[in-house]
Design a protein around this motif. Structure first.
Motif, mmCIF file in Angstrom:
data_model
loop_
_atom_site.group_PDB
_atom_site.id
_atom_site.type_symbol
_atom_site.label_atom_id
_atom_site.label_comp_id
_atom_site.label_asym_id
_atom_site.label_seq_id
_atom_site.Cartn_x
_atom_site.Cartn_y
_atom_site.Cartn_z
ATOM 1 N N PHE A 238 29.015 30.133 -35.678
ATOM 2 C CA PHE A 238 29.435 31.410 -35.041
ATOM 3 C C PHE A 238 30.929 31.894 -35.407
ATOM 4 O O PHE A 238 31.214 33.023 -35.391
ATOM 5 N N SER B 174 37.754 37.382 -33.061
ATOM 6 C CA SER B 174 37.890 37.845 -31.817
ATOM 7 C C SER B 174 38.563 36.889 -30.931
ATOM 8 O O SER B 174 39.277 37.185 -29.989
ATOM 9 N N GLU C 217 29.060 32.871 -29.053
ATOM 10 C CA GLU C 217 28.939 33.702 -30.311
ATOM 11 C C GLU C 217 29.939 34.455 -30.713
ATOM 12 O O GLU C 217 29.780 35.032 -31.720
ATOM 13 N N PRO D 137 33.088 35.483 -32.906
ATOM 14 C CA PRO D 137 33.569 35.274 -34.189
ATOM 15 C C PRO D 137 35.084 34.765 -33.983
ATOM 16 O O PRO D 137 35.643 35.220 -33.041
ATOM 17 N N PRO E 34 24.214 27.255 -26.005
ATOM 18 C CA PRO E 34 23.457 27.862 -25.167
ATOM 19 C C PRO E 34 23.099 29.388 -25.907
ATOM 20 O O PRO E 34 24.346 30.268 -26.176
ATOM 21 N N LEU E 35 21.948 29.773 -26.247
ATOM 22 C CA LEU E 35 21.746 31.113 -26.406
ATOM 23 C C LEU E 35 20.936 32.086 -25.807
ATOM 24 O O LEU E 35 21.245 33.322 -25.864
ATOM 25 N N ALA E 36 20.361 31.601 -24.856
ATOM 26 C CA ALA E 36 19.634 32.628 -23.825
ATOM 27 C C ALA E 36 19.257 32.179 -22.609
ATOM 28 O O ALA E 36 19.123 30.909 -22.503
ATOM 29 N N ASN F 226 30.179 37.069 -20.091
ATOM 30 C CA ASN F 226 30.475 38.045 -21.252
ATOM 31 C C ASN F 226 31.962 38.245 -21.251
ATOM 32 O O ASN F 226 32.087 39.329 -20.602
ATOM 33 N N TYR G 260 33.988 39.253 -24.013
ATOM 34 C CA TYR G 260 34.234 39.708 -25.491
ATOM 35 C C TYR G 260 35.531 40.401 -25.777
ATOM 36 O O TYR G 260 35.652 40.531 -27.175
ATOM 37 N N TYR H 254 22.274 34.205 -33.782
ATOM 38 C CA TYR H 254 22.272 32.757 -34.332
ATOM 39 C C TYR H 254 21.446 32.988 -35.689
ATOM 40 O O TYR H 254 21.780 32.052 -36.415
ATOM 41 N N LEU I 126 29.013 31.345 -20.282
ATOM 42 C CA LEU I 126 28.019 32.150 -20.049
ATOM 43 C C LEU I 126 28.378 33.722 -19.594
ATOM 44 O O LEU I 126 27.227 34.275 -19.275
ATOM 45 N N ASP J 23 28.593 33.278 -41.360
ATOM 46 C CA ASP J 23 28.050 34.695 -41.258
ATOM 47 C C ASP J 23 26.985 34.748 -40.108
ATOM 48 O O ASP J 23 26.613 35.901 -39.650
ATOM 49 N N ARG J 24 26.774 33.645 -39.579
ATOM 50 C CA ARG J 24 25.814 33.871 -38.552
ATOM 51 C C ARG J 24 25.631 32.180 -37.667
ATOM 52 O O ARG J 24 26.371 31.429 -38.366
ATOM 53 N N GLY J 25 25.094 32.359 -36.517
ATOM 54 C CA GLY J 25 25.255 31.203 -35.859
ATOM 55 C C GLY J 25 24.697 30.012 -36.418
ATOM 56 O O GLY J 25 25.378 28.703 -36.193
ATOM 57 N N ALA J 26 23.735 30.136 -36.954
ATOM 58 C CA ALA J 26 22.801 28.857 -37.633
ATOM 59 C C ALA J 26 23.524 28.587 -39.083
ATOM 60 O O ALA J 26 23.011 27.764 -39.738
ATOM 61 N N ARG K 237 22.557 38.705 -22.249
ATOM 62 C CA ARG K 237 22.871 37.250 -22.073
ATOM 63 C C ARG K 237 22.097 36.442 -23.312
ATOM 64 O O ARG K 237 21.489 35.378 -22.897
#
Lengths: 331, 305
Positions: free
Chosen positions: B292, B150, B145, B147, B174-176, B122, B124, A187, B120, B296-299, A181
């Motif tokens: 995301f 998906s 997260e 892409p 929310p990342l974690a 999963n 996928y 990121y 939150l 190429d990345r979330g940031a 999770r």
């Protein structure tokens, strides 16, 4: 002396050589994965081809050890067949269990391979008895690897309410976020444990000397800095130095690893069935040494002798260790 | 131009706001925000709930008077006994739809009582979606997260299954989630004696790298992106892909204005470019991303459509 519960020692293998080493060092079970995105330690040069897996299972079975195959990433949309096929191959090779995290893959595997033993990966983060009972009822899961967010007392309480086995991490790398999770890595780098089987991947790491310091970056973000010439820790995102308000330091966790050897008796009394060593990315020599020491510790415990945990300390290479969430104060 | 008809969902508040701020926020949403669905309840930390739990019934009543569909949020990580009890109780009421954010709740979910799946959980791939829909899920907000490729594949599968697909369209991502409280840790406190220090940061505690680059935001046991997701410029391609619902995650400031910008762009009253400019002026401190989904990345920096 009263009989003590036997604990299964579940050991990592990133290569066929490490697997053989772990079996010979006394592992009861080995966990490993295929060399592709189906497993959560998808590192270059690591893991097993189909032929190597078939061979490894034969080798382990010949010596009375089990092989548990981790297929614990979340299948990519549109490529589900690749994970499904990997489960088929495990069944064909006679794997003792597959370790899964994805709901769709669990359902698919339970339906198509009713005799294949299913373990729930830590990546599924089943952190309470209700969740575990759901997985047991829905898919017939036989064992659950618990996420590293629970205290020993909470683990004991969970075991009183479930009918399946639990397995917990005892030694090695430590996730501080709930496993499966966490998107911190994707990121910063676009690569995630859930999707690509890689956290803080080496392909996105950069070390550079700057003004007397060695700076480690991940995906361009500065994670760590040491004086030039000092050993630099790997820039795992959650073990980095950051600034949050007035606090400057390890915002999430120090660069520590897990060592809960001292808690073996408490974990056994809490009803845990198996202890898991992290580190499929480690060398054969390291794996053998850790496995041998833990096997001795478990044998000592089973025989009622005191556990000589001290020897394990040398294996953490002078690093700090923690017993993590097993003690409530960690939170 | 694609038909930009979306359901707008206001996600559950992620932050620890004082009870009065909570009440005022939902009153403003009820009376003025052009959103269709409002998910309400504690998502992040069960220790926060007692401060405002008694205000929720009145908030729900006002939201319903304002024509919103109210959905009850579950906690993201259920471990304690009282958290399990609270999770169970969510399904003991049948008046409101429940949004599941921890799979513990699947124990009590029933096919005949439609529920939704929060971001939150999963999801996928299409097989996981199909499993959840067969168990009664009618709407799924996908994990942030994922892409875009998906999302497209999952949405295609959702059509046959009869489920609505939602994406995280605005707000810190929310990342974690953890067993440990980082807000407490940053104040040299433990989780058990946290003194509720997370209340000091109504949008999370910005967390910088050693070089002063804004990176993450700590929110109690949760870790968020520093950047705000913002898909205002991507509505056409989301609509073309078949996404039918957008999630807007509450922040301090004039959030009603944020919801109005999304509604205006959806209704083509203003252009996506003007929408983006308005969002930037509403939240001048916010740094936006659509990384995301489209980078190429979330940031990754906000990439134009």
């Amino acid at each position: 002396m009263t009989a003590r519960p036997g604990l299964e020692l579940v050991c990592p293998a990133g290569t066929p050589a490490a697997l053989r080493g772990a079996v010979e060092a006394g592992a009861h079970a080995i966990y490993c994965g295929f060399n592709d995105e189906t497993n959560a330690r998808n590192f270059p040069g690591l893991n097993f081809s189909r032929d190597e897996m078939a061979e490894a299972i034969k080798f382990a079975h010949g010596r009375g050890a089990k092989v548990l195959v981790a297929l614990n990433t979340f299948p990519r949309a549109g490529a589900f067949w690749r994970w499904s096929k990997a489960v088929d191959d495990c069944a064909r090779f006679g794997a003792d269990a597959v370790i899964l995290a994805d709901l769709g893959l669990l359902e698919d595997s339970a339906r198509r391979h009713p005799d294949l033993r299913l373990h729930l990966s830590v990546q599924a983060a089943a952190a309470n008895a209700d969740t575990i009972n759901f997985y047991a009822r829905a898919f017939g899961v036989k064992r659950v690897v618990l996420p590293r967010v629970l205290t020993v007392q909470e683990i004991a309480a969970i075991n009183r309410e479930i009918d399946v086995e639990t397995e917990v991490f005892i030694f090695g790398g430590l996730c501080v976020m709930t496993e499966g999770r966490c998107s911190l890595s994707s990121y910063a780098t676009g690569k995630s444990p859930n999707m690509n089987g890689a956290c803080s991947p080496a392909s996105h790491v950069e070390y550079r000397e700057e003004g007397g310091y060695l700076m480690s970056r991940l995906g361009g973000f500065a994670i760590h800095r040491v004086a030039a010439g000092q050993p630099a820790p790997y820039p795992t995102l959650c073990k980095g130095v950051f600034e949050a308000g007035d606090y400057k330091g390890y915002v999430f966790e120090d660069p520590v690893s897990l060592d809960a050897a001292a808690l073996i008796p408490q974990l056994a009394e809490a009803g845990v069935a198996a202890l898991k060593i992290e580190g499929r990315q480690r060398s054969r020599a390291y794996t053998e040494a850790v496995v041998r020491n833990f096997r001795r510790a478990l044998d000592d415990y089973a025989a009622g002798r005191p556990i000589a945990a001290g020897e394990l300390r040398a294996l953490t290479e002078g690093q700090q260790t923690t017993s993590g969430a097993y003690r409530k104060t960690w939170r | 131009m694609a038909d930009r008809t979306f359901t707008l969902t206001l996600g559950p508040l992620q932050f620890n706001w004082p009870a009065q701020k909570f009440v005022d926020f939902y009153a403003a949403v009820a009376d003025e925000a052009p959103v269709d669905r409002v998910v309400i309840g504690e998502l992040v930390c069960s220790k926060r709930a007692p401060f405002y739990a008694d205000r929720i019934p009145a908030a729900i009543e006002r939201l319903e008077r304002g024509g919103k569909k109210v959905v009850l949020a579950s906690l993201a990580l259920v471990t304690l006994e009282r958290e399990r009890r609270a999770a169970r109780e969510l399904f003991q009421q049948t008046e409101h739809e429940v949004e599941i954010n921890d799979l513990a709740l699947m124990n009590w979910a029933r096919e005949e009582t439609p529920f939704s799946i929060g971001p939150l959980v999963n999801v996928y791939n299409e097989a996981t979606l199909a499993f959840l829909v067969r168990r009664g899920a009618r709407r799924v907000c996908l994990p942030p997260e994922l892409p875009f490729a998906s999302v497209e594949t999952i949405v295609k599968a959702s059509g046959d299954l009869g489920a609505a697909i939602e994406v995280w369209a605005y707000g810190r991502i929310p990342l974690a989630i953890s067993g440990r409280c980082y807000h407490a840790r940053a104040h040299s406190l433990s989780k058990d004696s946290c003194q509720f220090v997370c209340e000091k940061d109504p949008d999370g505690l910005p967390t910088k790298t050693l070089e002063g680059v804004e990176f993450l935001a700590v929110n109690g046991v949760q870790t968020l992106s520093y950047k705000y997701a913002n898909l205002i410029g991507d509505l056409d391609r989301l609509a073309e892909a078949g996404v039918t619902s957008l999630r807007l995650s509450p922040h301090s400031g004039d959030f009603v204005a944020v919801t109005k910008v999304f509604a205006d762009v959806c209704a083509s009253r203003i252009s996506p470019q003007e929408g983006l400019a308005r969002l930037a002026s509403e939240s001048p401190e916010a740094d936006f991303t659509n990384g995301f989904l489209f980078g190429d990345r979330g940031a990754a920096p906000l990439a134009p459509s």
